[in-house]
Design a protein around this motif. Sequence first.
Motif, PDB file in Angstrom:
ATOM      1  N   VAL A  99      51.317   0.908  48.312  1.00 48.14           N
ATOM      2  CA  VAL A  99      52.195  -0.132  47.756  1.00 48.14           C
ATOM      3  C   VAL A  99      52.488  -1.200  48.802  1.00 48.14           C
ATOM      4  CG1 VAL A  99      54.536  -0.586  46.930  1.00 48.14           C
ATOM      5  CG2 VAL A  99      53.245   1.327  45.999  1.00 48.14           C
ATOM      6  N   VAL A 100      52.796  -0.751  50.019  1.00 45.54           N
ATOM      7  CA  VAL A 100      53.120  -1.699  51.086  1.00 45.54           C
ATOM      8  C   VAL A 100      51.909  -2.554  51.449  1.00 45.54           C
ATOM      9  CG1 VAL A 100      53.773  -1.905  53.514  1.00 45.54           C
ATOM     10  CG2 VAL A 100      54.987  -0.322  52.024  1.00 45.54           C
ATOM     11  N   MET A 101      50.750  -1.907  51.601  1.00 46.71           N
ATOM     12  CA  MET A 101      49.552  -2.645  51.962  1.00 46.71           C
ATOM     13  C   MET A 101      49.132  -3.602  50.857  1.00 46.71           C
ATOM     14  SD  MET A 101      48.799  -1.970  54.993  1.00 46.71           S
ATOM     15  CE  MET A 101      47.222  -2.825  55.018  1.00 46.71           C
ATOM     16  N   THR A 102      49.263  -3.174  49.602  1.00 44.82           N
ATOM     17  CA  THR A 102      48.928  -4.061  48.485  1.00 44.82           C
ATOM     18  C   THR A 102      49.859  -5.266  48.459  1.00 44.82           C
ATOM     19  OG1 THR A 102      48.110  -2.186  47.177  1.00 44.82           O
ATOM     20  CG2 THR A 102      48.646  -4.209  45.985  1.00 44.82           C
ATOM     21  N   ASP A 103      51.141  -5.013  48.729  1.00 41.86           N
ATOM     22  CA  ASP A 103      52.097  -6.117  48.772  1.00 41.86           C
ATOM     23  C   ASP A 103      51.717  -7.111  49.863  1.00 41.86           C
ATOM     24  OD1 ASP A 103      54.848  -7.305  48.080  1.00 41.86           O
ATOM     25  OD2 ASP A 103      55.050  -6.941  50.234  1.00 41.86           O
ATOM     26  N   GLN A 104      51.268  -6.593  51.011  1.00 43.08           N
ATOM     27  CA  GLN A 104      50.848  -7.475  52.094  1.00 43.08           C
ATOM     28  C   GLN A 104      49.607  -8.268  51.695  1.00 43.08           C
ATOM     29  OE1 GLN A 104      52.512  -7.930  55.159  1.00 43.08           O
ATOM     30  NE2 GLN A 104      54.006  -6.922  53.868  1.00 43.08           N
ATOM     31  N   LEU A 105      48.648  -7.589  51.071  1.00 43.75           N
ATOM     32  CA  LEU A 105      47.411  -8.262  50.682  1.00 43.75           C
ATOM     33  C   LEU A 105      47.670  -9.330  49.624  1.00 43.75           C
ATOM     34  CD1 LEU A 105      44.996  -5.197  50.425  1.00 43.75           C
ATOM     35  CD2 LEU A 105      45.190  -6.821  52.295  1.00 43.75           C
ATOM     36  N   VAL A 106      48.591  -9.028  48.708  1.00 42.93           N
ATOM     37  CA  VAL A 106      48.856  -9.943  47.601  1.00 42.93           C
ATOM     38  C   VAL A 106      49.689 -11.136  48.051  1.00 42.93           C
ATOM     39  CG1 VAL A 106      50.043 -10.184  45.397  1.00 42.93           C
ATOM     40  CG2 VAL A 106      48.642  -8.170  45.840  1.00 42.93           C
ATOM     41  N   GLN A 135      55.119 -23.381  50.777  1.00 45.40           N
ATOM     42  CA  GLN A 135      54.536 -22.141  51.291  1.00 45.40           C
ATOM     43  C   GLN A 135      55.367 -20.901  50.974  1.00 45.40           C
ATOM     44  OE1 GLN A 135      51.553 -22.295  52.746  1.00 45.40           O
ATOM     45  NE2 GLN A 135      51.321 -20.131  53.249  1.00 45.40           N
ATOM     46  N   PRO A 136      56.710 -20.932  51.154  1.00 45.55           N
ATOM     47  CA  PRO A 136      57.508 -19.729  50.841  1.00 45.55           C
ATOM     48  C   PRO A 136      57.463 -19.335  49.370  1.00 45.55           C
ATOM     49  CG  PRO A 136      58.744 -21.241  52.248  1.00 45.55           C
ATOM     50  CD  PRO A 136      57.540 -21.980  51.769  1.00 45.55           C
ATOM     51  N   ASN A 137      57.048 -20.242  48.494  1.00 48.33           N
ATOM     52  CA  ASN A 137      56.979 -19.929  47.058  1.00 48.33           C
ATOM     53  C   ASN A 137      55.738 -19.130  46.692  1.00 48.33           C
ATOM     54  OD1 ASN A 137      59.330 -21.432  46.745  1.00 48.33           O
ATOM     55  ND2 ASN A 137      58.224 -23.306  46.206  1.00 48.33           N
ATOM     56  N   VAL A 138      54.727 -19.154  47.555  1.00 49.67           N
ATOM     57  CA  VAL A 138      53.467 -18.483  47.223  1.00 49.67           C
ATOM     58  C   VAL A 138      53.116 -17.338  48.156  1.00 49.67           C
ATOM     59  CG1 VAL A 138      52.492 -20.502  46.067  1.00 49.67           C
ATOM     60  CG2 VAL A 138      52.174 -20.230  48.517  1.00 49.67           C
ATOM     61  N   THR A 139      53.759 -17.265  49.328  1.00 53.24           N
ATOM     62  CA  THR A 139      53.523 -16.150  50.247  1.00 53.24           C
ATOM     63  C   THR A 139      54.852 -15.648  50.801  1.00 53.24           C
ATOM     64  OG1 THR A 139      53.348 -17.500  52.268  1.00 53.24           O
ATOM     65  CG2 THR A 139      51.341 -17.216  50.962  1.00 53.24           C
ATOM     66  N   ASN A 140      54.791 -14.508  51.494  1.00 55.20           N
ATOM     67  CA  ASN A 140      55.992 -13.931  52.104  1.00 55.20           C
ATOM     68  C   ASN A 140      56.034 -14.200  53.604  1.00 55.20           C
ATOM     69  OD1 ASN A 140      53.928 -12.304  52.980  1.00 55.20           O
ATOM     70  ND2 ASN A 140      54.830 -10.371  52.318  1.00 55.20           N
ATOM     71  N   ILE A 141      55.462 -15.294  54.040  1.00 58.63           N
ATOM     72  CA  ILE A 141      55.398 -15.610  55.458  1.00 58.63           C
ATOM     73  C   ILE A 141      56.790 -15.666  56.093  1.00 58.63           C
ATOM     74  CG2 ILE A 141      55.332 -18.077  54.939  1.00 58.63           C
ATOM     75  CD1 ILE A 141      53.822 -18.550  57.472  1.00 58.63           C
ATOM     76  N   GLY A 142      57.781 -16.080  55.305  1.00 56.82           N
ATOM     77  CA  GLY A 142      59.141 -16.187  55.845  1.00 56.82           C
ATOM     78  C   GLY A 142      59.710 -14.872  56.338  1.00 56.82           C
ATOM     79  N   THR A 173      64.632  -4.070  67.560  1.00 55.53           N
ATOM     80  CA  THR A 173      65.208  -3.514  66.331  1.00 55.53           C
ATOM     81  C   THR A 173      65.080  -4.465  65.162  1.00 55.53           C
ATOM     82  OG1 THR A 173      67.378  -4.380  66.990  1.00 55.53           O
ATOM     83  CG2 THR A 173      66.871  -2.111  67.597  1.00 55.53           C
ATOM     84  N   ASN A 174      64.764  -5.752  65.422  1.00 55.61           N
ATOM     85  CA  ASN A 174      64.618  -6.716  64.341  1.00 55.61           C
ATOM     86  C   ASN A 174      63.193  -6.816  63.836  1.00 55.61           C
ATOM     87  OD1 ASN A 174      67.318  -7.546  64.384  1.00 55.61           O
ATOM     88  ND2 ASN A 174      66.935  -8.892  66.135  1.00 55.61           N
ATOM     89  N   PHE A 175      62.324  -5.967  64.386  1.00 53.15           N
ATOM     90  CA  PHE A 175      60.914  -6.025  64.009  1.00 53.15           C
ATOM     91  C   PHE A 175      60.749  -5.653  62.550  1.00 53.15           C
ATOM     92  CE2 PHE A 175      56.415  -5.278  64.120  1.00 53.15           C
ATOM     93  CZ  PHE A 175      55.990  -6.164  65.086  1.00 53.15           C
ATOM     94  N   LYS A 176      60.096  -6.512  61.775  1.00 52.73           N
ATOM     95  CA  LYS A 176      59.998  -6.306  60.340  1.00 52.73           C
ATOM     96  C   LYS A 176      58.660  -5.751  59.896  1.00 52.73           C
ATOM     97  CE  LYS A 176      63.127 -10.128  59.251  1.00 52.73           C
ATOM     98  NZ  LYS A 176      63.302 -11.370  58.485  1.00 52.73           N
ATOM     99  N   SER A 177      57.778  -5.488  60.820  1.00 49.55           N
ATOM    100  CA  SER A 177      56.438  -5.062  60.428  1.00 49.55           C
ATOM    101  C   SER A 177      56.461  -3.709  59.754  1.00 49.55           C
ATOM    102  CB  SER A 177      55.536  -4.998  61.660  1.00 49.55           C
ATOM    103  OG  SER A 177      54.305  -4.447  61.302  1.00 49.55           O
ATOM    104  N   VAL A 178      55.808  -3.596  58.620  1.00 50.46           N
ATOM    105  CA  VAL A 178      55.753  -2.340  57.884  1.00 50.46           C
ATOM    106  C   VAL A 178      54.929  -1.296  58.615  1.00 50.46           C
ATOM    107  CG1 VAL A 178      56.024  -3.484  55.676  1.00 50.46           C
ATOM    108  CG2 VAL A 178      53.748  -3.130  56.582  1.00 50.46           C
ATOM    109  N   VAL A 179      54.109  -1.720  59.554  1.00 56.97           N
ATOM    110  CA  VAL A 179      53.260  -0.788  60.264  1.00 56.97           C
ATOM    111  C   VAL A 179      54.087   0.115  61.166  1.00 56.97           C
ATOM    112  CG1 VAL A 179      51.336  -0.609  61.889  1.00 56.97           C
ATOM    113  CG2 VAL A 179      51.376  -2.451  60.215  1.00 56.97           C
TER     114      VAL A 179
END
Length: 418
Positions: free
Chosen positions: A42-49, A142-149, A365-371
Amino acid sequence: MYFLAIRQILARPQQSILTLLGFLLGTAGYIMFSGIMLGFQVVMTDQLVNSDGQIKISPKDEIITEANFEDIFFSEKTVKWLSPPSGRTDNTRLTNVHGWMEKLSNDPRVVDYAEQLTREVIFVNGKTTAPIRLVGINPAKQPNVTNIGNYIFDAKVSDLSKGGALVILGEGLISKLGTKVGDSISIFIPGRELVPVKIIGTLRTGNRMVDDIIVYSSISTVQNVTNSSGEVSQIIVKIKNIRDAKEIANEWAYFSKDKVESWDEANESILSVFKTQDIVRNTTTLTIVLVVSFGIYNILNMVVIQKKKEIAILRSIGFTEFDTIKLFLFQGLILGIFGAFLGIAFGALGCYYIDGLPLGSSKDTNFKSVVRTMQISWDLWIYVRGFLISVVSACIASFIPAKTASSLSPVDIIRGAT
């Protein structure tokens, strides 16, 4: 009937407890295993999408063949090549940007779109240099089409439009160049003087392939810096129904020479890994079912052998073959249902414990990476399937001993006992 089934279960506590443990461990193992694997998917698909658009429109790189030169040098004549042409033509800009924008604006299936311009340049900080991929984006769209923010720190995507020559650098690139947020560095382009830019934010995705080479800026800045006025190298699109991405991409591909690619086509190799994971998960599930089924089959089969006299008495006082089958099926179902509920509870507890566990040693501690953290799927269907696996396997494993017990003749049993 229920009273007799429960009484026979309580009459052999050790066997019943072992059977419950089998169902408990099998169900809990399935829930935790599925939660981990589906959570990752789910997480990886969300990243890819969401990281790079659901549909991407970019210039098409054409392979050069003999067909490209037909009827060019000698019209309507056969040409034999001593050395056939090869290679490819690399395009860096879309053929009809305004046409695409008009089409996307009028398509009701499109939520929004954003244009981009990508260029390969060199960043310079003192004597340190690094090749980077400079990506010009539309800060408003850009924020409307990707989650780069979600992966930008110390700034917002919209801040790129507050002035010229502003950039957001990947965390790895900042380390390579030995710079920090607020500093100014230079862009080197052959044949031009160094162009100074200011760092206003940090990009942290946890993916070194991105953090070490990507720099974001506004598309107008990239156009000015690289002398590419009005150029757009790709358009990324977000649609209402992600499942229609491939169909829509194929439809749009007929209207232009540009390359139109959906997210699942672009990431086909990664999605094939998900299919492999599903095969492994289903194989594991089958193994769990077989182990649990053999366990309850062996226990109930031993009960039939040990309880022949009781079965003969029940048959002699009016129990039919169907009643005998129900008696042993009830025993299997009771053990399966209780074991399934206990397994669901322990599986959910295990998932709760490992959900969010750090996988790396990042001190930020603010790192947001799902990895960097364990992600668990809490999909209700995981628990429903876990329950059904236990109950169905209990029914299947109980039926054979139950059928054997129902076929026993009271007269034969009594004669054999005497």
